[in-house]
Design a protein around this motif. Structure first.
Motif, short mmCIF file in Angstrom:
data_model
loop_
_atom_site.label_atom_id
_atom_site.label_comp_id
_atom_site.label_asym_id
_atom_site.label_seq_id
_atom_site.Cartn_x
_atom_site.Cartn_y
_atom_site.Cartn_z
N MET A 1 89.23 35.81 27.35
CA MET A 1 89.89 36.16 28.54
C MET A 1 89.80 37.39 28.88
O MET A 1 90.10 38.64 28.37
N ASN A 2 89.06 37.58 30.23
CA ASN A 2 88.63 38.85 30.98
C ASN A 2 89.87 39.79 31.18
O ASN A 2 89.92 39.42 32.29
N GLU A 3 90.93 39.66 30.43
CA GLU A 3 92.51 40.01 30.92
C GLU A 3 91.94 41.29 32.19
O GLU A 3 91.39 42.48 31.60
N GLU A 4 93.31 41.60 33.04
CA GLU A 4 92.34 42.59 33.97
C GLU A 4 93.27 44.22 33.37
O GLU A 4 93.96 44.02 32.28
N ILE A 5 92.53 45.22 33.83
CA ILE A 5 93.68 46.39 34.03
C ILE A 5 94.73 46.66 34.71
O ILE A 5 94.10 46.56 36.48
N LEU A 6 96.08 46.57 34.55
CA LEU A 6 96.71 47.50 35.38
C LEU A 6 97.02 48.35 35.99
O LEU A 6 97.05 49.17 34.27
N VAL A 7 97.14 48.87 37.04
CA VAL A 7 97.03 50.83 37.39
C VAL A 7 97.81 50.39 38.18
O VAL A 7 98.45 50.07 39.40
N GLY A 8 99.79 51.52 37.50
CA GLY A 8 100.45 51.71 38.30
C GLY A 8 100.25 52.78 39.53
O GLY A 8 99.65 53.98 39.64
N TYR A 9 100.18 52.68 40.85
CA TYR A 9 99.57 53.17 41.93
C TYR A 9 100.77 53.32 42.90
O TYR A 9 101.00 53.01 43.20
N ASP A 10 100.41 54.82 43.18
CA ASP A 10 101.26 55.34 44.60
C ASP A 10 101.58 56.04 45.19
O ASP A 10 101.64 56.76 45.92
N GLY A 11 99.19 56.71 45.24
CA GLY A 11 99.17 57.32 45.94
C GLY A 11 98.94 58.39 45.61
O GLY A 11 98.42 59.51 46.32
N SER A 12 99.89 59.52 44.38
CA SER A 12 99.93 60.36 44.21
C SER A 12 99.09 61.36 43.06
O SER A 12 97.47 60.60 43.00
N PRO A 13 98.72 62.10 43.43
CA PRO A 13 97.30 62.52 42.51
C PRO A 13 97.39 62.02 41.39
O PRO A 13 95.39 61.88 40.85
N ASP A 14 98.29 62.29 40.60
CA ASP A 14 97.94 61.62 38.85
C ASP A 14 97.75 60.52 39.07
O ASP A 14 97.40 59.55 37.91
N ALA A 15 97.82 59.56 39.78
CA ALA A 15 98.29 58.10 39.95
C ALA A 15 96.39 57.96 40.32
O ALA A 15 95.91 56.63 39.95
N ALA A 16 95.55 58.59 41.47
CA ALA A 16 94.79 58.55 41.10
C ALA A 16 93.90 59.29 39.48
O ALA A 16 92.95 58.17 40.28
#
Length: 287
Positions: A1-16
């Motif tokens: 199963m090709n499980e997805e990569i989940l990214v915690g994202y909020d628009g901040s530079p570290d999130a980028a």
């Protein structure tokens, strides 16, 4: 199963930075990527988010702005990385709890070290501790300026079940990146006041090294093209791994260990790495 990569994202530079790391990982593994913005109402009268003044709850205009932020980030990422599948989604609730719940369906969760809105002060308190302690998949924490693309993959070894899972994760990452694997096994030397009769540090180091080599045997057979180096070193596991991170592109640890890595998630090793590592850190948990 090709499980997805989940990214915690909020628009901040570290999130980028975290998103870019996740996209690189997806490019090697072929997994889809999902950006997860956790929309948390902090008070009954308003919320805090990127570029939006506090508004009256519920503020539908603010939510639409967040949804547009995530949609655009996902679209830009997909355009920059042709061939990758990238989605974006907005969730409601406490960030740590939502990310923990969503991690049950993910193959990996990637977080920036600091953000704003729901991810503010990630490294300073509860969110990173809670997510790394309770997520249902490996968690990678990336800090701005950390995402090196050279150097080996380093993994902490102590013979525990979770350390063996971390070893497998690290071998696969090294193979994907075509870089060496460095296995670091820390052992505690006796104190200055009392040394056990017959104690020989060279014999202890050799025994620890042999144990780590035995754990590597199957992986050497499965990945013969990956150079694998074992080091058995006296000292603090967290200090040794932080120092090793200076020349690494990823440090991998299990969620709980024994011996020098015991109680990792309750304070010492993983939290020291998340706070002080010079490269991204992966904490591998049992499903």
């Amino acid at each position: 199963m090709n499980e997805e990569i989940l990214v915690g994202y909020d628009g901040s530079p570290d999130a980028a930075v975290a998103l870019n790391w996740a996209l690189d990982e997806a490019g090697r593994s072929g997994r889809p990527v999902r950006l997860a913005y956790v929309f948390e109402w902090l008070t009954v009268t308003g919320w805090i988010g990127p570029g939006v003044a506090p508004g009256v709850w519920p503020d539908e205009a603010a939510r639409r702005q967040v949804e547009e932020l995530v949609r655009k980030a996902a679209a830009d990422a997909a355009a920059d990385r042709p061939g990758l599948t990238v989605h974006g989604e907005v969730f409601d609730g406490p960030p740590a709890l939502v990310l923990q719940e969503r991690s049950a369906e993910a193959g990996m969760l990637v977080l920036g070290s600091r953000g704003h809105g729901g991810f503010g002060g990630l490294l300073a308190g509860s969110t990173a501790v809670s997510v790394t302690a309770h997520a249902h998949c490996p968690v990678v924490v990336v800090r701005d300026g950390q995402a090196a693309t050279s150097g080996p993959v380093v993994v902490g070894s102590d013979g525990s079940e979770t350390a063996l899972r971390a070893l497998g994760f690290a071998v696969e990452r090294a193979a994907q990146r075509d870089v060496p694997l460095r296995v670091l096994r820390a052992w505690e030397p006796p104190g200055d006041r009392w040394v056990p009769p017959g104690f020989d540090p060279e014999e202890t180091a050799a025994a620890e090294r042999a144990a780590a080599e035995a754990e590597l045997a199957t992986w050497r057979e499965s990945f013969p093209d990956v150079p694998m180096e074992v080091e058995a070193v006296p000292g603090s596991p967290s200090a040794l791994l932080v120092e090793a991170s200076r020349s690494a592109q990823l440090v991998v640890v299990g969620s709980r260990g024994r011996g020098g890595l015991r109680g990792m998630l309750l304070g010492s090793v993983s939290q020291q790495l998340i706070q002080h590592s010079h490269c991204p850190v992966a904490v591998v948990r049992e499903r």
